[in-house]
Design a protein around this motif. Sequence first.
Motif, PDB file in Angstrom:
ATOM      1  N   LEU A 198       0.837  -1.196   0.000  1.00  0.00           N
ATOM      2  CA  LEU A 198       0.000   0.000   0.000  1.00  0.00           C
ATOM      3  C   LEU A 198       0.876   1.253   0.000  1.00  0.00           C
ATOM      4  O   LEU A 198       1.936   1.279   0.634  1.00  0.00           O
ATOM      5  N   LYS A 199       0.429   2.285  -0.681  1.00  0.00           N
ATOM      6  CA  LYS A 199       1.200   3.517  -0.810  1.00  0.00           C
ATOM      7  C   LYS A 199       0.442   4.734  -0.301  1.00  0.00           C
ATOM      8  O   LYS A 199       0.833   5.868  -0.586  1.00  0.00           O
ATOM      9  N   ARG A 200      -0.614   4.526   0.449  1.00  0.00           N
ATOM     10  CA  ARG A 200      -1.368   5.637   1.029  1.00  0.00           C
ATOM     11  C   ARG A 200      -1.677   5.308   2.481  1.00  0.00           C
ATOM     12  O   ARG A 200      -1.822   4.129   2.852  1.00  0.00           O
ATOM     13  N   ALA A 201      -1.818   6.353   3.318  1.00  0.00           N
ATOM     14  CA  ALA A 201      -2.081   6.108   4.737  1.00  0.00           C
ATOM     15  C   ALA A 201      -2.676   7.339   5.388  1.00  0.00           C
ATOM     16  O   ALA A 201      -2.438   8.482   4.950  1.00  0.00           O
ATOM     17  N   ALA A 202      -3.467   7.106   6.445  1.00  0.00           N
ATOM     18  CA  ALA A 202      -3.944   8.155   7.336  1.00  0.00           C
ATOM     19  C   ALA A 202      -3.251   7.945   8.675  1.00  0.00           C
ATOM     20  O   ALA A 202      -3.409   6.890   9.298  1.00  0.00           O
ATOM     21  N   VAL A 203      -2.471   8.923   9.097  1.00  0.00           N
ATOM     22  CA  VAL A 203      -1.651   8.781  10.295  1.00  0.00           C
ATOM     23  C   VAL A 203      -2.261   9.616  11.419  1.00  0.00           C
ATOM     24  O   VAL A 203      -2.316  10.849  11.331  1.00  0.00           O
ATOM     25  N   MET A 204      -2.733   8.929  12.473  1.00  0.00           N
ATOM     26  CA  MET A 204      -3.331   9.585  13.636  1.00  0.00           C
ATOM     27  C   MET A 204      -2.250   9.708  14.707  1.00  0.00           C
ATOM     28  O   MET A 204      -1.763   8.692  15.230  1.00  0.00           O
ATOM     29  N   ARG A 254      -8.103   4.500   3.232  1.00  0.00           N
ATOM     30  CA  ARG A 254      -6.680   4.344   3.501  1.00  0.00           C
ATOM     31  C   ARG A 254      -6.454   3.508   4.772  1.00  0.00           C
ATOM     32  O   ARG A 254      -7.270   3.528   5.691  1.00  0.00           O
ATOM     33  N   PRO A 255      -5.323   2.798   4.824  1.00  0.00           N
ATOM     34  CA  PRO A 255      -4.956   2.166   6.098  1.00  0.00           C
ATOM     35  C   PRO A 255      -4.661   3.234   7.135  1.00  0.00           C
ATOM     36  O   PRO A 255      -4.245   4.349   6.796  1.00  0.00           O
ATOM     37  N   VAL A 256      -4.875   2.906   8.400  1.00  0.00           N
ATOM     38  CA  VAL A 256      -4.741   3.873   9.489  1.00  0.00           C
ATOM     39  C   VAL A 256      -3.529   3.511  10.335  1.00  0.00           C
ATOM     40  O   VAL A 256      -3.409   2.378  10.816  1.00  0.00           O
ATOM     41  N   VAL A 257      -2.630   4.465  10.508  1.00  0.00           N
ATOM     42  CA  VAL A 257      -1.470   4.292  11.381  1.00  0.00           C
ATOM     43  C   VAL A 257      -1.763   5.010  12.690  1.00  0.00           C
ATOM     44  O   VAL A 257      -2.099   6.203  12.695  1.00  0.00           O
ATOM     45  N   LEU A 258      -1.626   4.294  13.815  1.00  0.00           N
ATOM     46  CA  LEU A 258      -1.961   4.826  15.135  1.00  0.00           C
ATOM     47  C   LEU A 258      -0.669   5.129  15.880  1.00  0.00           C
ATOM     48  O   LEU A 258      -0.045   4.237  16.459  1.00  0.00           O
ATOM     49  N   ALA A 259      -0.257   6.386  15.881  1.00  0.00           N
ATOM     50  CA  ALA A 259       0.965   6.809  16.566  1.00  0.00           C
ATOM     51  C   ALA A 259       0.588   7.327  17.943  1.00  0.00           C
ATOM     52  O   ALA A 259       0.570   8.537  18.191  1.00  0.00           O
ATOM     53  N   MET A 260       0.303   6.413  18.848  1.00  0.00           N
ATOM     54  CA  MET A 260      -0.157   6.775  20.194  1.00  0.00           C
ATOM     55  C   MET A 260      -0.043   5.557  21.093  1.00  0.00           C
ATOM     56  O   MET A 260       0.201   4.436  20.626  1.00  0.00           O
TER      57      MET A 260
END
Length: 770
Positions: A198-204, A254-260
């Motif tokens: 995958l080449k797209r992401a939503a980063v929280m 988009r896949p979701v990246v959880l930076a928390m």
Amino acid sequence: MNPRALPSHYLELIRDRFIFLASSPARLWKVKSGRGWPTARPGVLFALLTAAFLGLATFEANGVQKVEIAAALSITGDSSSFGGGSLEGIKAAIDEANRSGFGPRIELKVYDDRSTADGAREVAAKIAASDAVLTLGPAISVASLAAGPIYAKAGLASITTTATSDLITDNPTTFRILFKNSDQGEMLATFLAYVLGLKRAAVMVMDDGYGRTIEKGFRDTAERLGIEANYYILKPGEPMDEAARKAVAESAERPVVLAMLDTEGARLLTILRRLGVKGPFLGGDAFGIENFNSHFADTPEEKQHPGYFCENLYGITPMLLDSANADILAFAERFKQQVGHDPGWLAVAGFDAARLAIETIRKTAAADPGATTSALRTSALHNLLALDKQGSPLPGLLGPFVFDSGRGRQTALRIGRFNHGRFESAPLQIVPVLHPHEAEVESGAVFELRPGNYVRLQQVIYSGLYLNELMWIDQAHFTFGADFYVWLRFAKGAGAEAADPTEIKFPDLSTGHFDREHPVEQREMADGTSYRLWRVQGEFRSPFDLHHYPFDRQSLTLRFYNARAAADRIVYALDESAPDTMDSRSVTPSGVSAEAFRGLSQWKFVSAHQWRQNFVAKSSLGDPLRIGLQNYRELSGHAVTIELQRRSLTTLMKTLLPLWLMTCILYASLYFPPVLVQPKIGVAMTAVLTGMVLLNLVNSQLGAIGYTVAVEYAFYVYFALGLLQIVSVLLSEHLRGLGRTAAADRSDRWTRVLFIGAVVGLIAAAVIYE
């Protein structure tokens, strides 16, 4: 007696006694005139023994008898799982070290920082004022950042257990035992691109020390790999609903990246899943723990569909037991025996940190046994700072103890995923390559993560076995016949030059055939993995242990491994997703057919379990690239062990019934009148010869073994009884020839008593032995 346990005045008495005896040779030796060499006085033995004892006692009295280590962990509060897990590993390491008796005794004092910065500062002040030589912990980054300056001011080394922030090593006496957060962000972006494709992401991103450092690593790598990412910043303590809805509106697919951290991540994941977001979701080590799913235990969705909120969730972890190496598996066995459950990565990290601390203490104490606490702290810190070279470092479970210039240790990052609420290894992993081959780099099998840092894709193969039947057991030839199913599930896109997961070997298969190219069933699964199923029938070798025959228990093992791919390319993990997977502690596991043992009349099923078996060659095998940090070749495999108990009564009746009848006849002959001397001798000789024939028959059934089995002792007693009969007859006849009839009668009576006593004793021993 342990000298360190003696009070000092006892040591002084021993020393004075030795000096008194040693001050004059006359006190030590006495010479008898004309008798040659002098002989020792009674006190000399005491003196010589005392000398050796006194040397050890004096060393213990003057040296370091015990050394205190502090553990500053989050025992209570939001991060108690990290502190509690670390403490289990720390205690396991210290218990092992103290039991070994090598080096000073380690005394552990545990402090609870309550998972807060204020608590961490309070604990750090107490530890700085104590006799602790170094500190294990803190377990979380917030606590480490708060306590670090206090430890630095006291010159006290702090070896963190599970804290991963990039910033904690800004404190000059803090050592990070795991990867850092920016490494996690880098891994998440790499996994997204190379594994998920995958080449797209939503980063929280949570706006704190944890979230921002993960964001930095992800952002830098995403730009390098061409990943288009939208970033959403959340403030700690503020509602997440608005940011979640905005992310869904702008980045719905988009896949979701959880930076928390895990607490905030659980709240946000609940909101996103209820908004219809299906993922995949990717998070750091805060999500890479089995009990993360417990955050949702009270939700209606979780009660109706276990694992609902964690479906398609990936998390980072330094270790997953289902795909761990041989050293970690060996540690897991010891840990489970001691604690009662399998270790998680938190315990492994705690064990590694404590192991490093123990080795540092041993080296420090050996260099200066009489040093003060302050001097020991300085020396321990110096020894830790010296671990910045890769010559011959101390090995650890998660990798060698080598620190970079920022006092950080580079360890592997594993990716796990939740499957029905259970955390397991993802089917593809990204693992480091220390010495890449040029051909592999050119083909793309090994690729450069960043300059000078090479990695490859490792396949995690979910494997299982279902036993249809154990057809027979041939203990004479150390073989058994088995009929079973074996299956594999594996990812399809494993990259260039990927090894073939189906190229497995059954090393114990002596006759029969495994046709890997023609499975009985194959198909593609909904999760993107490929499924293969084979049926295997054949004769397998097994090293039977017959020492306790016929009271023996046998372990029959069915195993396979991939001989053409090392463990850094292929790992066979236990497939625990199916409900019929064999339970390692189940008495009647569903991984075994109910009819599996119908043909084994002499055996009783006890238990069955499957486990990972790694084959390790502790050698460089002539490869110069293996010399150094990785001086071995490790192959991954899968094994199933079936425990069977022999039906002892049935076996004894078949084997020893003729022997029992001859024993009764032999005993009855003891009551023959004195005139029947020749028949008595004849019965005894016949009985002995019959026993020899029966013993040869038993030995032929057991095969070529070079040791004595339990049943043979029964024959030895039987032969002794035959000999007793013959000797008794000869003695009685001799006494009667001398006219001592009463003595002869007493001899006959005592022979009967000894005979009965031996038989009863043998039966009692057999009952107790069984």
